[in-house]
Design a protein around this motif. Structure first.
Motif, mmCIF file in Angstrom:
data_model
loop_
_atom_site.group_PDB
_atom_site.id
_atom_site.type_symbol
_atom_site.label_atom_id
_atom_site.label_comp_id
_atom_site.label_asym_id
_atom_site.label_seq_id
_atom_site.Cartn_x
_atom_site.Cartn_y
_atom_site.Cartn_z
ATOM 1 N N ASN A 59 8.363 58.560 30.350
ATOM 2 C CA ASN A 59 7.736 59.769 29.823
ATOM 3 C C ASN A 59 6.256 59.829 30.194
ATOM 4 O O ASN A 59 5.744 60.903 30.572
ATOM 5 C CB ASN A 59 7.890 59.828 28.302
ATOM 6 C CG ASN A 59 9.307 60.173 27.879
ATOM 7 O OD1 ASN A 59 10.031 60.862 28.616
ATOM 8 N ND2 ASN A 59 9.721 59.705 26.711
ATOM 9 N N GLU A 60 5.576 58.687 30.098
ATOM 10 C CA GLU A 60 4.143 58.662 30.433
ATOM 11 C C GLU A 60 3.925 58.949 31.917
ATOM 12 O O GLU A 60 3.012 59.702 32.288
ATOM 13 C CB GLU A 60 3.551 57.302 30.053
ATOM 14 C CG GLU A 60 3.458 57.073 28.556
ATOM 15 C CD GLU A 60 3.077 55.647 28.198
ATOM 16 O OE1 GLU A 60 2.378 55.458 27.186
ATOM 17 O OE2 GLU A 60 3.474 54.716 28.931
ATOM 18 N N GLU A 110 4.469 62.608 32.729
ATOM 19 C CA GLU A 110 3.290 63.414 32.368
ATOM 20 C C GLU A 110 2.157 63.200 33.364
ATOM 21 O O GLU A 110 1.482 64.154 33.766
ATOM 22 C CB GLU A 110 2.832 63.030 30.959
ATOM 23 C CG GLU A 110 1.703 63.902 30.430
ATOM 24 C CD GLU A 110 1.359 63.584 28.989
ATOM 25 O OE1 GLU A 110 0.225 63.936 28.582
ATOM 26 O OE2 GLU A 110 2.190 62.991 28.274
ATOM 27 N N ASP A 152 3.224 64.928 36.537
ATOM 28 C CA ASP A 152 3.645 66.314 36.301
ATOM 29 C C ASP A 152 4.996 66.596 36.969
ATOM 30 O O ASP A 152 5.145 67.539 37.760
ATOM 31 C CB ASP A 152 2.578 67.290 36.813
ATOM 32 C CG ASP A 152 2.835 68.731 36.339
ATOM 33 O OD1 ASP A 152 3.517 68.890 35.307
ATOM 34 O OD2 ASP A 152 2.386 69.681 37.022
#
Length: 239
Positions: free
Chosen positions: A32-33, A36, A39
């Motif tokens: 997830n990191e 992000e 993108d």
């Protein structure tokens, strides 16, 4: 576009590894990191990480995350047939263990038979040994020998751990070699199991021969498959 985004993530993480911005053993950010940070969808990150894991840059621990592989163990790569692999590793203080994995007749191979100066009617045996350092599999050694020169090899082969030690039992004391060839390949499914590595981990192939220094007769053709992911090889010094 998805493949391009995966490549961007892979290239960037490899660059960080090479530049030491990600030290050996470091834990990577979560999927997830990373999604992000870059993108991109999480599945794109996952696919990129799976490819890095396949190439053995990283490894996963269930329930904990993914980590950069540990620092490679430096190993001095034997390139001549003057001293046995076992003797070199023990002299340098490595915790070496050898397992005999095969003793079998091979089908006619012109290259191997020519090196061994064997005729087509001769029987050639392959003696295979798995080498482990600190209980990590490092290499598979294949020795090809002509039964005409070693009449009891079929009986003795399954218990051989060191060919040099075996030759000394036969009264041969001094060894030399001729040319040594290096190349790269990828492991078969059997080699993946033996070396505990992934399919995309390159293997360094070292091919040479071993010669009785006194009689100049060829004792064996040697083919060694070295893992490239866990070990760093020094080929500058000959012991």
């Amino acid at each position: 576009m998805v493949v391009q985004k995966e490549s961007v993530i892979i290239d960037d993480l490899i660059k960080q590894i090479i530049e030491k911005r990600l030290p050996p053993g470091a834990k990577l950010p979560s999927e997830n990191e990373l999604a992000e940070m870059y993108d991109v969808p999480r599945i794109t990150v996952r696919n990129a990480l799976l490819k890095l894991e396949e190439r053995s840059y990283i490894y996963s621990v269930q329930g904990k995350g993914r980590y950069l592989k540990e620092k490679s163990i430096p190993i001095q790569l034997p390139l001549t047939g003057k001293t046995s692999f076992t003797e070199k590793m023990e002299k340098m203080g490595y915790d070496l263990r050898t397992i005999n994995i095969s003793c079998e007749k091979i089908t006619y191979d012109p290259k191997i038979y020519e090196v061994l100066q064997a005729s087509e009617v001769d029987t050639v045996y392959q003696i295979g040994r798995l080498r482990l350092i600190n209980e990590e599999p490092i290499a598979i050694h294949y020795s090809y020998v002509n039964e005409a020169n070693l009449p009891t090899i079929e009986e003795d082969g399954p218990s051989i751990l060191s060919m040099f030690a075996y030759y000394r039992e036969q009264g041969i004391q001094r060894f030399t070699s001729r040319k040594t060839f290096l190349s790269v390949t990828f492991p078969t499914s059997k080699e993946q199991q033996l070396l505990a590595c992934k399919s995309m981990v390159p293997l360094i192939i070292v091919e040479s021969d071993c010669i009785d220094a006194d009689s100049q007769s060829v004792l064996e053709h040697t083919k060694i498959l070295y893992r490239s992911d866990k070990f760093k090889y020094d080929i500058t010094i000959d012991i």
